[in-house]
Design a protein around this motif. Structure first.
Motif, PDB file in Angstrom:
ATOM      1  N   GLU A   1      -3.896 -20.664  -1.605  1.00  0.00           N
ATOM      2  CA  GLU A   1      -3.963 -19.197  -1.549  1.00  0.00           C
ATOM      3  C   GLU A   1      -4.390 -18.727  -0.165  1.00  0.00           C
ATOM      4  OE1 GLU A   1      -5.202 -17.297  -5.768  1.00  0.00           O
ATOM      5  OE2 GLU A   1      -6.741 -18.556  -4.859  1.00  0.00           O
ATOM      6  N   ILE A   2      -5.412 -19.375   0.372  1.00  0.00           N
ATOM      7  CA  ILE A   2      -5.934 -18.972   1.677  1.00  0.00           C
ATOM      8  C   ILE A   2      -4.930 -19.291   2.778  1.00  0.00           C
ATOM      9  CG2 ILE A   2      -7.716 -19.514   3.400  1.00  0.00           C
ATOM     10  CD1 ILE A   2      -9.695 -19.693   1.055  1.00  0.00           C
TER      11      ILE A   2
ATOM     12  N   GLN B   1      -1.742 -19.176   2.491  1.00  0.00           N
ATOM     13  CA  GLN B   1      -0.730 -18.122   2.433  1.00  0.00           C
ATOM     14  C   GLN B   1      -1.212 -16.864   3.145  1.00  0.00           C
ATOM     15  OE1 GLN B   1       2.642 -18.068   0.856  1.00  0.00           O
ATOM     16  NE2 GLN B   1       2.459 -16.515   2.448  1.00  0.00           N
ATOM     17  N   GLU B   2      -2.472 -16.505   2.939  1.00  0.00           N
ATOM     18  CA  GLU B   2      -3.015 -15.314   3.599  1.00  0.00           C
ATOM     19  C   GLU B   2      -3.114 -15.525   5.106  1.00  0.00           C
ATOM     20  OE1 GLU B   2      -3.183 -12.660   1.906  1.00  0.00           O
ATOM     21  OE2 GLU B   2      -2.848 -13.714   0.012  1.00  0.00           O
TER      22      GLU B   2
ATOM     23  N   TYR C   1       0.089 -14.739   6.566  1.00  0.00           N
ATOM     24  CA  TYR C   1       0.302 -13.300   6.671  1.00  0.00           C
ATOM     25  C   TYR C   1      -0.450 -12.702   7.857  1.00  0.00           C
ATOM     26  CZ  TYR C   1       2.354 -13.294   1.971  1.00  0.00           C
ATOM     27  OH  TYR C   1       3.145 -13.513   0.873  1.00  0.00           O
TER      28      TYR C   1
ATOM     29  N   LEU D   1      -3.827 -12.608   8.231  1.00  0.00           N
ATOM     30  CA  LEU D   1      -5.115 -12.005   7.894  1.00  0.00           C
ATOM     31  C   LEU D   1      -6.268 -12.811   8.475  1.00  0.00           C
ATOM     32  CD1 LEU D   1      -4.706 -10.882   4.164  1.00  0.00           C
ATOM     33  CD2 LEU D   1      -4.159  -9.645   6.266  1.00  0.00           C
TER      34      LEU D   1
ATOM     35  N   ARG E   1     -10.738 -10.213   6.044  1.00  0.00           N
ATOM     36  CA  ARG E   1      -9.719  -9.584   5.204  1.00  0.00           C
ATOM     37  C   ARG E   1      -9.337 -10.488   4.027  1.00  0.00           C
ATOM     38  NH1 ARG E   1      -6.193  -6.107   7.455  1.00  0.00           N
ATOM     39  NH2 ARG E   1      -5.373  -5.946   5.324  1.00  0.00           N
ATOM     40  N   ILE E   2      -9.264 -11.797   4.298  1.00  0.00           N
ATOM     41  CA  ILE E   2      -8.954 -12.741   3.220  1.00  0.00           C
ATOM     42  C   ILE E   2     -10.052 -12.694   2.162  1.00  0.00           C
ATOM     43  CG2 ILE E   2      -8.640 -15.179   2.623  1.00  0.00           C
ATOM     44  CD1 ILE E   2      -7.445 -15.606   5.402  1.00  0.00           C
TER      45      ILE E   2
ATOM     46  N   LYS F   1      -9.676  -9.619   0.038  1.00  0.00           N
ATOM     47  CA  LYS F   1      -8.500  -9.674  -0.836  1.00  0.00           C
ATOM     48  C   LYS F   1      -8.698 -10.622  -2.013  1.00  0.00           C
ATOM     49  CE  LYS F   1      -3.463 -10.133  -0.640  1.00  0.00           C
ATOM     50  NZ  LYS F   1      -2.293 -10.325   0.263  1.00  0.00           N
TER      51      LYS F   1
END
Length: 214
Positions: free
Chosen positions: A159-160, A162-163, A166, A168, A172-173, A176
């Motif tokens: 998950e991290i 992927q962010e 993006y 981030l 910000r991560i 989110k």
């Protein structure tokens, strides 16, 4: 280091960079072949590289430079906001993509981000184009991707990652995913270890190449 076949572009960028207290231009090149030679000789931290040049393109020059100097950060320059170009930039190993008509602050921000080890594909300048590039490239996840890591990623690490792709930052991560920034930092550290990479940029570019993020 500045690489562009147009002297006016090199002079303009060089003038702006020269006004900054935290950066300076160590060299210039007018084509890809000269860029490779200059990069090896000067070993700059950052290279602003034009994509379209006679003889050897910026994409080809970047690949050649990164074979010799894998820690150099290359930000590509172009006049075209084209998904195909961005995909080729990713494949070349460059850490970012910048339009030549970008605002001065965007250009300086991209240089500073690259120096900090951040990927600069997901800036406002390139976010939409990169999304189209990754989608249109039909990246198929490599079934051996996890096998190439020192350890498989956990669900949270994925998950991290992927962010991170993006663009981030840790704070910000954390917001989110509803976790603390310290927890994010710990996960990022583990991701770097598992990929065997030195910074976030290397991780993101590697993950994009392997189809591990979208």
């Amino acid at each position: 280091m500045l690489v562009d076949d147009q002297k006016m572009i090199r002079q303009g960028f060089g003038y702006v960079i020269g006004l900054q207290s935290d950066m300076n231009v160590v060299g210039e090149a007018a084509d890809g072949i000269e860029a490779v030679a200059q990069a090896i000789a000067l070993q700059p931290h950052i290279i602003l590289m034009d994509i379209q040049m006679p003889g050897m393109t910026g994409i080809e020059a970047s690949k050649a430079i990164l074979k010799q100097l894998p820690r150099v950060k290359i930000v590509m320059l172009t006049t075209f906001n084209d998904p195909d170009y961005i995909y080729e930039v990713i494949r070349s190993g460059a850490v970012g993509y910048l339009l030549k008509d970008a605002d001065v602050e965007d250009m300086l921000g991209a240089i500073r981000s690259a120096y900090r080890g951040e990927a600069v594909y997901r800036t406002d300048l390139a976010a939409n184009a990169l999304s189209r590039a990754v989608s249109s490239a039909c990246l198929v996840p490599d079934s051996s991707a996890d096998a190439s890591l020192l350890e498989p990623l956990t669900e949270r690490e994925q998950e991290i990652l992927q962010e991170m792709a993006y663009g981030l930052r840790n704070d910000r991560i954390a917001q989110k995913l509803f976790i603390s920034e310290g927890t994010v930092k710990s996960h990022v550290h583990r991701i770097l270890q598992k990929f065997g990479c030195g910074d976030r940029t290397e991780v993101v570019v590697t993950a994009l190449r392997k189809g591990m993020v979208k």
